[in-house]
Design a protein around this motif. Structure first.
Motif, short mmCIF file in Angstrom:
data_model
loop_
_atom_site.label_atom_id
_atom_site.label_comp_id
_atom_site.label_asym_id
_atom_site.label_seq_id
_atom_site.Cartn_x
_atom_site.Cartn_y
_atom_site.Cartn_z
N SER A 132 0.84 -1.20 0.00
CA SER A 132 0.00 0.00 0.00
C SER A 132 0.87 1.25 0.00
N ASP A 133 0.25 2.38 -0.35
CA ASP A 133 1.00 3.64 -0.35
C ASP A 133 1.54 3.96 1.04
N LYS A 134 0.76 3.65 2.06
CA LYS A 134 1.19 3.92 3.43
C LYS A 134 2.41 3.09 3.80
N ALA A 135 2.41 1.82 3.39
CA ALA A 135 3.55 0.95 3.68
C ALA A 135 4.80 1.41 2.93
N GLU B 273 5.46 4.49 1.99
CA GLU B 273 5.92 5.73 2.64
C GLU B 273 6.68 5.42 3.93
N ALA B 274 6.17 4.47 4.71
CA ALA B 274 6.82 4.10 5.96
C ALA B 274 8.19 3.48 5.70
N SER B 275 8.29 2.65 4.67
CA SER B 275 9.56 2.00 4.35
C SER B 275 10.60 3.03 3.92
N CYS B 276 10.21 3.98 3.09
CA CYS B 276 11.14 5.03 2.65
C CYS B 276 11.55 5.92 3.82
N ALA B 277 10.62 6.16 4.74
CA ALA B 277 10.94 6.96 5.92
C ALA B 277 11.96 6.24 6.80
N VAL C 26 14.59 9.21 -1.20
CA VAL C 26 14.21 9.52 0.19
C VAL C 26 14.06 11.01 0.46
N LEU C 27 14.59 11.86 -0.43
CA LEU C 27 14.58 13.30 -0.15
C LEU C 27 13.69 14.11 -1.08
N ALA C 28 13.42 13.60 -2.27
CA ALA C 28 12.65 14.38 -3.24
C ALA C 28 11.21 14.58 -2.75
N PRO C 29 10.60 15.71 -3.07
CA PRO C 29 9.21 15.96 -2.67
C PRO C 29 8.25 15.00 -3.38
N PRO C 30 7.08 14.77 -2.81
CA PRO C 30 6.12 13.82 -3.40
C PRO C 30 5.74 14.15 -4.83
N GLU C 31 5.78 15.44 -5.18
CA GLU C 31 5.37 15.83 -6.53
C GLU C 31 6.23 15.20 -7.61
N CYS C 32 7.48 14.87 -7.26
CA CYS C 32 8.38 14.27 -8.25
C CYS C 32 7.93 12.87 -8.66
N ILE D 221 1.17 2.27 -10.08
CA ILE D 221 2.45 2.08 -9.39
C ILE D 221 3.22 3.40 -9.29
N GLY D 222 2.55 4.51 -9.45
CA GLY D 222 3.21 5.79 -9.27
C GLY D 222 3.23 6.20 -7.81
N GLY D 223 3.59 7.44 -7.53
CA GLY D 223 3.58 7.96 -6.17
C GLY D 223 4.55 7.26 -5.25
N ASP D 224 4.05 6.86 -4.08
CA ASP D 224 4.90 6.24 -3.06
C ASP D 224 5.46 4.90 -3.52
N ARG D 225 4.73 4.20 -4.35
CA ARG D 225 5.24 2.92 -4.86
C ARG D 225 6.43 3.13 -5.78
N LEU D 226 6.38 4.17 -6.58
CA LEU D 226 7.51 4.49 -7.44
C LEU D 226 8.71 4.93 -6.61
N ARG D 227 8.45 5.68 -5.56
CA ARG D 227 9.52 6.11 -4.65
C ARG D 227 10.20 4.90 -4.02
N LEU D 228 9.40 3.97 -3.52
CA LEU D 228 9.97 2.77 -2.90
C LEU D 228 10.74 1.94 -3.92
#
Length: 216
Positions: A42-45, A47-51, A130-136, A153-160
């Protein structure tokens, strides 16, 4: 008999501490969570992993292994030991996470001298993750799933995904590059020197004398 058992128990505790730190590494924990259900988190998971990875980087743990003690405690009083057989395994247990990050950093530095662009690319990717703003990461990618469904799979999933790719890339480089051996050996030597010289807290010595320190 007791004198021969005590060093064995001390090294056993140190080994258990090293195994516990490695088992709690960010890469292993994230991989386990992804493989557990074979589904996108999930997006929440995500986000937590990247944090969690960001927290590791900020505390000075490039290996993604949590520090056993802050670096300010690590660089404490240094003094030649009176009882080497007690101090080294005690410090190996106390600073297990710190030593693992030192060995990782030494190996990575050696690899950087041989493959600077690859190391920089993975480090930059990790920093962006880990540092880029969510908009990226507001990109709408979709992956097909069972039937006619598509999973975004965009947003937090792409970040992870970027964090996993870059961080695991650093580990893969360490396993593939020959320079890793020299760098990791420097890290091991530095860790042994510290374990030899770093004085133990009086609380630890008191526990040993009172028999309150349990073996793992």
């Amino acid at each position: 008999m007791a004198s021969s058992v005590e060093p064995y128990q001390a090294w056993r505790r140190a080994g258990a501490a090293w195994a516990k730190c490695l088992n709690g590494a960010w890469l292993l924990g994230t991989a386990r969570s992804l493989l557990r259900g074979f589904e996108l988190p999930s997006d929440k998971a995500c986000e937590a992993s990247c944090a969690t990875l960001l927290s590791c980087m900020l505390e000075g743990a490039p290996a993604g292994v949590r520090l056993s003690h802050p670096w300010r405690d690590f660089f404490g009083e240094l003094k030649a030991p009176d009882h080497v057989a007690q101090r080294i395994p005690s410090n190996a247990e106390r600073y297990a996470g710190n030593y693992q990050n030192i060995i990782f950093a030494g190996a990575l530095l050696a690899v950087f001298c041989n493959r600077p662009f690859l190391v920089l690319a993975f480090c930059c990717g990790q920093a962006v993750a880990v540092l880029a703003p969510p908009e990226c990461f507001d990109l709408d990618f979709r992956m097909p799933r069972r039937g006619a469904e598509f999973v975004p799979i965009g947003g937090d999933r792409l970040r992870l995904g970027l964090a996993l790719l870059s961080h695991s890339g650093l580990w893969v480089l360490l396993f593939l590059c020959r320079a890793t051996v020299q760098g990791s050996m420097l890290g091991v030597i530095a860790s042994l020197v510290h374990a030899f010289l770093r004085t133990r807290p009086w609380t630890e010595m008191a526990k040993e004398k009172l028999g309150l320190k349990k073996s793992s």
